[in-house]
Design an enzyme around this catalytic site. Sequence first.
Site, PDB file in Angstrom:
ATOM      1  CG  HIS A 423      -1.852   1.207   1.136  1.00 54.45           C
ATOM      2  ND1 HIS A 423      -2.992   1.193   0.775  1.00 54.45           N
ATOM      3  CD2 HIS A 423      -1.700   2.475   1.788  1.00 54.45           C
ATOM      4  CE1 HIS A 423      -3.693   2.475   0.862  1.00 54.45           C
ATOM      5  NE2 HIS A 423      -2.898   3.061   1.490  1.00 54.45           N
ATOM      6  CB  CYS A 424       1.846   3.410  -2.664  1.00 53.35           C
ATOM      7  SG  CYS A 424       3.101   4.974  -2.848  1.00 53.35           S
ATOM      8  N   PRO A 425       1.362   5.087   0.438  1.00 48.80           N
ATOM      9  CG  PRO A 425       2.650   6.023   2.105  1.00 48.80           C
ATOM     10  CD  PRO A 425       2.580   4.838   1.371  1.00 48.80           C
ATOM     11  N   GLY A 428      -1.905   6.984  -2.393  1.00 49.32           N
ATOM     12  CA  GLY A 428      -3.244   6.817  -1.772  1.00 49.32           C
ATOM     13  C   GLY A 428      -4.125   5.780  -2.188  1.00 49.32           C
ATOM     14  CG  ASN A 429      -5.146   2.714  -5.133  1.00 52.23           C
ATOM     15  OD1 ASN A 429      -5.737   1.971  -4.574  1.00 52.23           O
ATOM     16  ND2 ASN A 429      -5.388   2.795  -6.572  1.00 52.23           N
TER      17      ASN A 429
END
Length: 592
Positions: A423-425, A428-429
């Site tokens: 999950h990549c902050p 945002g996805n």
Amino acid sequence: MEEYEKEAGCVPILHPEEIKPQSHYNHGYSENVSRKNHVDDYSTWDIVKATQYGIFERCRELVEAGFDVRQPDKENVTLLHWAAINNRIDLVKYYISKGAIVDQLGGDLNSTPLHWATRQGHLSMVVQLMKYGADPSLIDGEGCSCVHLAAQFGHTSIVAYLIAKGQDVDMMDQNGMTPLMWAAYRTHSVDPTRLLLTFNVSVNLGDKYHKNTALHWAVLAGNTTVISLLLDANANVDAQNIKVNGHTLFSCPYLVQFPFLHSLPVSSLLIFLPSSAHLLCLQEFRQKVMLGTPFVVIWLVGFIADLDIDSWLIKGIMYAGVWVAIHESTIFLNLPVHLPFATVHVPFLINTLALFYNFGKSWKSDPGIIKASEEQKKKTIVELAETGSLDLSIFCSTCLIRKPIRSKHCAVCNRCIAKFDHHCPWVGNCVGSGNHRYFMGYLFFLLCMICWMMYGCISYWRIHCATSYAKDGFWLYLTQIASCSPWMFWMFLNSVFHFMWVAVLIMCQLYQIAALGITTNERMNLVQMLAPFQPFVSLPLYLHSHGCIRNLIDFFEIRCCGLIRPVTVDWTTQYTIEYDQTSGSGPDFAPR
């Protein structure tokens, strides 16, 4: 409140001396151990003890000799009860074939064998008894049906199976408690609550006597993990219950942040209770602060450095004030910024457009969400349960789906993602099968943009700053460019920092994709992933790798005007791997 403070639903009393070796109630293992230990003397056992230990031959011998399988023992417990609680499926089948009543009540709690199997979490026994017509809606001596028992003991798989077989998710027991209330009050694991919320349970129902909602029960139990889930599910924090001991109890989400409040009197908690509107506003404000603070901080650092103030002591005090203002209110998020003086020409414009395109696709594209209709979810639960495969390692208790290989449930997005990478902050996805190549494009063009920023800083110094690098050396050159424009120097340092982590990230990703053929999640769990395949000596280390060039072609779906044919796999439907040991080729993927 005394009736709720007692240990509701305790396991029926067994014979301690005889049942202690069977504490795990593992059918195959314990039967083999008991046979080995008692091979010479089990013929002297009575039928109850033989049933508890699963000695089928001794039980059949006694039944054939005339023992009535419906006859309860001195504790008013039938043989079917003992077989159910010890997960003796063969004996259950045999006793029912000999006339045992599947829903016969017995024991101190006046329970059915299905109740006993549910308490112990024996899903296979629950399935078997229900195939013989056991009624899960019957209540025991405490007024609980099987779904309530499964919820309060945290047996998520059984809860899922019972609801899939038609039990009402909002069924109330004799005291008006729903499965969600029991899970909130008795189970600190998130799985039962998540599963019930996925089944669209009524979050704000109140029980019969105190009108406590599930959120009330979670607060009373100090169950902080469930409180968070209920708040995310829009539980009403303003719901009031009936007054107890002269005080009105409220659900209080602040108990999550202030555990010491559990020890305070109920009345003293009232001053901490926000309304739902205030709580929503607080959450929105936090999100805005988290998003805007990095830009403000980066600007402030450069602005203070560039102020026309000679005293660095004053600037240091200003920096300290900025640090104090942001300390523990948010995290420092280093985001790439674009220099305002950057020359806009064709390569720069193309890079900018490509960066925003890949960022948008990474942000908004479906990363590979595994979807299923309500009917499909229930069908899957029943199918897995009745084949003995309803295990949380392959079944997601939140999404209620069978997880394909290489998939994972993302705790941030609260959904299962096919070929999950991470999950990549920053976007945002989640990064998965649907947007992984766009994420790689985003990293590449982000790296190029950072290079543009560093080039712009160097060009600015060359044009606007008087430097003498060749004459005075590197260290004096640094002081010259820092004095010429502290803000530009600050931007350059940021660019160098971001260049390093973006370059490392893109190299790690390319190494995993090309050389290993695995995802970040698989690399982090490589030992666990390969454990089921250890018997196959000829198995390559990386199951999904087909060589560096082929891995890149398949990942980026390179076609080269039809000259190359990448192998595309729909990872949302892949459930098994069949490996060819003889040819040594890569794994074959088979759909469900």
